[in-house]
Design a protein around this motif. Structure first.
Motif, mmCIF file in Angstrom:
data_model
loop_
_atom_site.group_PDB
_atom_site.id
_atom_site.type_symbol
_atom_site.label_atom_id
_atom_site.label_comp_id
_atom_site.label_asym_id
_atom_site.label_seq_id
_atom_site.Cartn_x
_atom_site.Cartn_y
_atom_site.Cartn_z
ATOM 1 N N ASP A 13 0.850 -1.186 0.000
ATOM 2 C CA ASP A 13 0.000 0.000 0.000
ATOM 3 C C ASP A 13 0.890 1.241 0.000
ATOM 4 N N THR A 40 -0.627 -0.207 -4.196
ATOM 5 C CA THR A 40 -2.075 -0.124 -4.161
ATOM 6 C C THR A 40 -2.470 1.015 -3.238
ATOM 7 N N SER A 41 -3.655 1.578 -3.484
ATOM 8 C CA SER A 41 -4.129 2.671 -2.638
ATOM 9 C C SER A 41 -5.614 2.891 -2.869
ATOM 10 N N GLY A 42 -6.263 3.390 -1.840
ATOM 11 C CA GLY A 42 -7.653 3.795 -1.959
ATOM 12 C C GLY A 42 -7.786 5.205 -2.504
ATOM 13 N N TYR A 43 -6.678 5.921 -2.580
ATOM 14 C CA TYR A 43 -6.676 7.268 -3.151
ATOM 15 C C TYR A 43 -6.598 7.172 -4.669
ATOM 16 N N SER A 62 -5.591 0.738 -8.047
ATOM 17 C CA SER A 62 -6.501 1.479 -7.169
ATOM 18 C C SER A 62 -7.489 0.532 -6.494
ATOM 19 N N LYS A 63 -7.764 0.812 -5.230
ATOM 20 C CA LYS A 63 -8.761 0.049 -4.470
ATOM 21 C C LYS A 63 -10.128 0.660 -4.699
ATOM 22 N N PRO A 64 -11.155 -0.100 -4.627
ATOM 23 C CA PRO A 64 -11.170 -1.562 -4.521
ATOM 24 C C PRO A 64 -10.848 -2.184 -5.869
#
Length: 80
Positions: A13, A40-43, A62-64
């Motif tokens: 992450d 990976t990141s939620g941003y 990118s998450k999800p």
């Protein structure tokens, strides 16, 4: 450090407590300079790149995400 181990890919992450993903990548590359990186990141990618967290061109999932998306990004990272 694990002796005689080879790591092909670091998947981490971007934002973590303590050491962030890019800092981890720098340290990991000292031990395994040929290792590929996938973050990976939620941003959003724009937010991460423009706020100095990642260099442009770095692989980001990118998450999800779905398992197939992860598999595709891993393959892309390993093939580069």
């Amino acid at each position: 450090m694990l002796k005689n181990q080879r790591f092909d890919l670091l998947f981490t992450d971007v934002v973590m407590p303590g050491m962030n993903g890019p800092q981890l990548a720098v340290e990991a590359h000292k031990l395994y300079p040929d290792m590929k990186l996938l973050f990976t990141s939620g941003y959003t990618e724009n937010a991460i790149v423009h706020h100095g967290r990642l260099d442009p061109g770095v692989k980001l999932l990118s998450k999800p995400y779905r398992r197939q998306d992860l598999a595709n990004k891993i393959r892309e990272a390993l093939d580069d």
